[in-house]
Every structure is written in C-alpha cells, then in structure tokens.
Design a protein around this motif. Structure first.
Motif, PDB file in Angstrom:
ATOM      1  N   ASN A 149     -35.689  39.724 -13.574  1.00 37.62           N
ATOM      2  CA  ASN A 149     -34.529  40.416 -13.009  1.00 37.62           C
ATOM      3  C   ASN A 149     -33.299  39.503 -12.941  1.00 37.62           C
ATOM      4  O   ASN A 149     -32.225  39.963 -12.572  1.00 37.62           O
ATOM      5  CB  ASN A 149     -34.833  40.939 -11.613  1.00 37.62           C
ATOM      6  CG  ASN A 149     -35.856  42.044 -11.633  1.00 37.62           C
ATOM      7  OD1 ASN A 149     -35.894  42.844 -12.558  1.00 37.62           O
ATOM      8  ND2 ASN A 149     -36.701  42.077 -10.623  1.00 37.62           N
ATOM      9  N   PHE A 150     -33.473  38.232 -13.293  1.00 35.08           N
ATOM     10  CA  PHE A 150     -32.388  37.264 -13.179  1.00 35.08           C
ATOM     11  C   PHE A 150     -32.193  36.516 -14.490  1.00 35.08           C
ATOM     12  O   PHE A 150     -33.147  36.239 -15.207  1.00 35.08           O
ATOM     13  CB  PHE A 150     -32.657  36.271 -12.039  1.00 35.08           C
ATOM     14  CG  PHE A 150     -32.697  36.948 -10.697  1.00 35.08           C
ATOM     15  CD1 PHE A 150     -31.545  37.100  -9.949  1.00 35.08           C
ATOM     16  CD2 PHE A 150     -33.886  37.461 -10.198  1.00 35.08           C
ATOM     17  CE1 PHE A 150     -31.570  37.748  -8.736  1.00 35.08           C
ATOM     18  CE2 PHE A 150     -33.919  38.115  -8.977  1.00 35.08           C
ATOM     19  CZ  PHE A 150     -32.761  38.265  -8.250  1.00 35.08           C
ATOM     20  N   ILE A 151     -30.947  36.192 -14.787  1.00 33.58           N
ATOM     21  CA  ILE A 151     -30.572  35.429 -15.976  1.00 33.58           C
ATOM     22  C   ILE A 151     -30.117  34.055 -15.515  1.00 33.58           C
ATOM     23  O   ILE A 151     -29.294  33.939 -14.597  1.00 33.58           O
ATOM     24  CB  ILE A 151     -29.420  36.130 -16.735  1.00 33.58           C
ATOM     25  CG1 ILE A 151     -29.861  37.524 -17.183  1.00 33.58           C
ATOM     26  CG2 ILE A 151     -28.962  35.282 -17.913  1.00 33.58           C
ATOM     27  CD1 ILE A 151     -28.706  38.395 -17.655  1.00 33.58           C
ATOM     28  N   PHE A 152     -30.620  33.024 -16.148  1.00 29.36           N
ATOM     29  CA  PHE A 152     -30.235  31.660 -15.820  1.00 29.36           C
ATOM     30  C   PHE A 152     -29.203  31.165 -16.823  1.00 29.36           C
ATOM     31  O   PHE A 152     -29.393  31.279 -18.026  1.00 29.36           O
ATOM     32  CB  PHE A 152     -31.457  30.733 -15.835  1.00 29.36           C
ATOM     33  CG  PHE A 152     -32.378  30.954 -14.680  1.00 29.36           C
ATOM     34  CD1 PHE A 152     -32.347  30.090 -13.600  1.00 29.36           C
ATOM     35  CD2 PHE A 152     -33.253  32.020 -14.661  1.00 29.36           C
ATOM     36  CE1 PHE A 152     -33.182  30.302 -12.519  1.00 29.36           C
ATOM     37  CE2 PHE A 152     -34.096  32.238 -13.588  1.00 29.36           C
ATOM     38  CZ  PHE A 152     -34.063  31.383 -12.510  1.00 29.36           C
ATOM     39  N   GLU A 153     -28.110  30.603 -16.297  1.00 26.15           N
ATOM     40  CA  GLU A 153     -27.034  30.087 -17.136  1.00 26.15           C
ATOM     41  C   GLU A 153     -26.704  28.673 -16.663  1.00 26.15           C
ATOM     42  O   GLU A 153     -26.381  28.471 -15.485  1.00 26.15           O
ATOM     43  CB  GLU A 153     -25.805  30.990 -16.980  1.00 26.15           C
ATOM     44  CG  GLU A 153     -24.590  30.538 -17.702  1.00 26.15           C
ATOM     45  CD  GLU A 153     -23.388  31.437 -17.403  1.00 26.15           C
ATOM     46  OE1 GLU A 153     -22.283  31.030 -17.770  1.00 26.15           O
ATOM     47  OE2 GLU A 153     -23.549  32.506 -16.803  1.00 26.15           O
ATOM     48  N   GLU A 154     -26.796  27.710 -17.555  1.00 22.54           N
ATOM     49  CA  GLU A 154     -26.461  26.336 -17.175  1.00 22.54           C
ATOM     50  C   GLU A 154     -24.969  26.233 -16.909  1.00 22.54           C
ATOM     51  O   GLU A 154     -24.164  26.727 -17.681  1.00 22.54           O
ATOM     52  CB  GLU A 154     -26.847  25.359 -18.289  1.00 22.54           C
ATOM     53  CG  GLU A 154     -28.337  25.146 -18.379  1.00 22.54           C
ATOM     54  CD  GLU A 154     -28.687  24.022 -19.333  1.00 22.54           C
ATOM     55  OE1 GLU A 154     -28.173  22.892 -19.139  1.00 22.54           O
ATOM     56  OE2 GLU A 154     -29.455  24.287 -20.258  1.00 22.54           O
ATOM     57  N   THR A 155     -24.620  25.583 -15.786  1.00 23.74           N
ATOM     58  CA  THR A 155     -23.208  25.485 -15.431  1.00 23.74           C
ATOM     59  C   THR A 155     -22.749  24.054 -15.165  1.00 23.74           C
ATOM     60  O   THR A 155     -21.564  23.824 -14.979  1.00 23.74           O
ATOM     61  CB  THR A 155     -22.893  26.326 -14.179  1.00 23.74           C
ATOM     62  OG1 THR A 155     -23.705  25.855 -13.103  1.00 23.74           O
ATOM     63  CG2 THR A 155     -23.145  27.793 -14.438  1.00 23.74           C
ATOM     64  N   ASN A 156     -23.665  23.099 -15.127  1.00 20.16           N
ATOM     65  CA  ASN A 156     -23.283  21.725 -14.813  1.00 20.16           C
ATOM     66  C   ASN A 156     -23.879  20.752 -15.816  1.00 20.16           C
ATOM     67  O   ASN A 156     -24.940  21.006 -16.386  1.00 20.16           O
ATOM     68  CB  ASN A 156     -23.781  21.320 -13.422  1.00 20.16           C
ATOM     69  CG  ASN A 156     -23.076  22.078 -12.333  1.00 20.16           C
ATOM     70  OD1 ASN A 156     -21.873  22.218 -12.365  1.00 20.16           O
ATOM     71  ND2 ASN A 156     -23.833  22.564 -11.369  1.00 20.16           N
ATOM     72  N   TYR A 157     -23.207  19.622 -15.981  1.00 21.30           N
ATOM     73  CA  TYR A 157     -23.697  18.556 -16.828  1.00 21.30           C
ATOM     74  C   TYR A 157     -23.560  17.234 -16.088  1.00 21.30           C
ATOM     75  O   TYR A 157     -22.560  17.016 -15.393  1.00 21.30           O
ATOM     76  CB  TYR A 157     -22.899  18.463 -18.133  1.00 21.30           C
ATOM     77  CG  TYR A 157     -23.120  19.634 -19.030  1.00 21.30           C
ATOM     78  CD1 TYR A 157     -24.145  19.630 -19.958  1.00 21.30           C
ATOM     79  CD2 TYR A 157     -22.296  20.759 -18.952  1.00 21.30           C
ATOM     80  CE1 TYR A 157     -24.347  20.728 -20.789  1.00 21.30           C
ATOM     81  CE2 TYR A 157     -22.494  21.841 -19.772  1.00 21.30           C
ATOM     82  CZ  TYR A 157     -23.524  21.823 -20.697  1.00 21.30           C
ATOM     83  OH  TYR A 157     -23.723  22.904 -21.499  1.00 21.30           O
ATOM     84  N   LYS A 158     -24.518  16.379 -16.250  1.00 20.95           N
ATOM     85  CA  LYS A 158     -24.391  15.013 -15.736  1.00 20.95           C
ATOM     86  C   LYS A 158     -23.745  14.209 -16.859  1.00 20.95           C
ATOM     87  O   LYS A 158     -24.228  14.215 -17.993  1.00 20.95           O
ATOM     88  CB  LYS A 158     -25.757  14.435 -15.385  1.00 20.95           C
ATOM     89  CG  LYS A 158     -25.685  13.014 -14.893  1.00 20.95           C
ATOM     90  CD  LYS A 158     -27.063  12.482 -14.535  1.00 20.95           C
ATOM     91  CE  LYS A 158     -26.960  11.057 -14.057  1.00 20.95           C
ATOM     92  NZ  LYS A 158     -28.287  10.527 -13.717  1.00 20.95           N
ATOM     93  N   VAL A 159     -22.675  13.496 -16.563  1.00 22.79           N
ATOM     94  CA  VAL A 159     -21.942  12.740 -17.564  1.00 22.79           C
ATOM     95  C   VAL A 159     -22.015  11.257 -17.177  1.00 22.79           C
ATOM     96  O   VAL A 159     -21.651  10.889 -16.067  1.00 22.79           O
ATOM     97  CB  VAL A 159     -20.466  13.202 -17.635  1.00 22.79           C
ATOM     98  CG1 VAL A 159     -19.712  12.385 -18.663  1.00 22.79           C
ATOM     99  CG2 VAL A 159     -20.395  14.687 -17.935  1.00 22.79           C
ATOM    100  N   THR A 160     -22.497  10.461 -18.117  1.00 21.64           N
ATOM    101  CA  THR A 160     -22.607   9.020 -17.905  1.00 21.64           C
ATOM    102  C   THR A 160     -21.870   8.308 -19.014  1.00 21.64           C
ATOM    103  O   THR A 160     -21.986   8.677 -20.182  1.00 21.64           O
ATOM    104  CB  THR A 160     -24.101   8.591 -17.920  1.00 21.64           C
ATOM    105  OG1 THR A 160     -24.822   9.376 -16.972  1.00 21.64           O
ATOM    106  CG2 THR A 160     -24.256   7.119 -17.596  1.00 21.64           C
ATOM    107  N   LYS A 161     -21.125   7.292 -18.667  1.00 20.33           N
ATOM    108  CA  LYS A 161     -20.374   6.536 -19.663  1.00 20.33           C
ATOM    109  C   LYS A 161     -21.348   5.847 -20.615  1.00 20.33           C
ATOM    110  O   LYS A 161     -22.328   5.230 -20.181  1.00 20.33           O
ATOM    111  CB  LYS A 161     -19.466   5.513 -18.979  1.00 20.33           C
ATOM    112  CG  LYS A 161     -18.565   4.788 -19.931  1.00 20.33           C
ATOM    113  CD  LYS A 161     -17.595   3.901 -19.183  1.00 20.33           C
ATOM    114  CE  LYS A 161     -16.657   3.232 -20.166  1.00 20.33           C
ATOM    115  NZ  LYS A 161     -15.728   2.352 -19.448  1.00 20.33           N
ATOM    116  N   ASN A 162     -21.063   5.934 -21.910  1.00 23.29           N
ATOM    117  CA  ASN A 162     -21.871   5.299 -22.936  1.00 23.29           C
ATOM    118  C   ASN A 162     -21.605   3.802 -22.896  1.00 23.29           C
ATOM    119  O   ASN A 162     -20.458   3.362 -23.003  1.00 23.29           O
ATOM    120  CB  ASN A 162     -21.498   5.880 -24.306  1.00 23.29           C
ATOM    121  CG  ASN A 162     -22.487   5.490 -25.378  1.00 23.29           C
ATOM    122  OD1 ASN A 162     -23.397   4.709 -25.143  1.00 23.29           O
ATOM    123  ND2 ASN A 162     -22.274   6.036 -26.548  1.00 23.29           N
TER     124      ASN A 162
END
Length: 163
Positions: A149-162
């Motif tokens: 009954n629910f749809i999952f949508e990614e909304t965040n990213y973890k960003v780390t300096k290379n």
C-alpha cells in the motif's frame, strides 16, 4: 527514580491536550522549523503512548509501556509496548499535521523494521494524522517494508568528500 518511572512522570506532566494547545498558540518562525517538527513528533509519540496505556489498562503491561526508547535514535523505533496477551510490540511513530498519506522513514528505521521481521518480533508503524485537530487519526501499518500500500522513494544522500 527509575527511567520507567521518569517516563510515566513525563507523560503525566505533559498530556496530549496540553502539548497540542501550546503548539497551536505559537506563531510560526521559520528559524525554529526544526524545533516545531520535533514538537509535532513528540506530540505524536505522547498521543500513541497514552493510547497504548489505555489499551493495556488493567493489565500488568500498562506499567511496562516505554517511550523512553525514542530518546535514543539508535534504537530505530520509538515505543516499546505490548499486545494485551503480553507480546512485545515495537512501535515507530510518524506524525503529520495534515491528512496526507505521506511520511518520511529513515533507512535506519526501515532496516530496524526488516530486522524485527526476520527475528519474528512485532513491529508496527503508527501513522498519526491531523495531530493538531481535536480527533487525530492513527493508521496502524504492519510490515512496512513489505506493505504494497506504500511506495518508497529515496530522498536523501550521504555525501563525503573524495580523498
């Protein structure tokens, strides 16, 4: 005083009605948006906590309902409650001021739900809508990770300096 007793005192000091009235009377200041969202979450947790205590009224489990778990985000859920037969119930509370069927769930919260499912432990999301109304509604969502009954949508990213 034990931590369980302190949680009971906190719940008796701040009732859902008092928290809702205090919240409604505050003017919106966008610099305090994060605090407001935390208050909305707290209202939902207290509302569910009080509901669970009422559900278990007259049983030994009423005194065992624990919302102190919410103070440690590493737990991945907010309240430890019980079914009337004594089965432990791990509750994640999601709260909104609207009636929209949408909320945010962290990866950790989703992983916790999956882990409890694998361990045959009961985990439920209590989705509290219209928390500022006189009659908030609660949808009890079982097996959130597998609930179609629910749809999952990614909304965040973890960003780390290379490096």
């Amino acid at each position: 005083m034990s931590s369980e007793q302190e949680a009971k005192v906190e719940a008796s000091v701040y009732t859902f009605g008092e928290l809702a009235r205090n919240f409604k009377n505050k003017p919106i200041n966008y610099l305090e948006l994060h605090e407001r969202l935390m208050e909305i979450g707290l209202m939902g947790e207290i509302f569910v906590y009080e509901s669970e205590c009422k559900k278990l009224s007259g049983t030994k489990y009423e005194e065992m309902v624990n919302r102190e778990i919410a103070e440690d985000p590493t737990n991945g859920y907010d309240i430890l409650s019980y079914e009337r037969d004594g089965t432990p119930l791990h509750i994640e509370v999601k709260t909104t001021t609207s009636n929209k069927d949408q909320f945010f769930l962290s990866k950790h919260e989703l992983d916790t739900a999956k882990k409890f499912k694998e361990q045959d432990k009961k985990h439920v999301v209590y989705f509290v809508k219209n928390i500022l109304s006189n009659e908030p509604t609660v949808e009890r969502i079982k097996d959130i990770a597998e609930n179609t009954n629910f749809i999952f949508e990614e909304t965040n990213y973890k960003v780390t300096k290379n490096q």
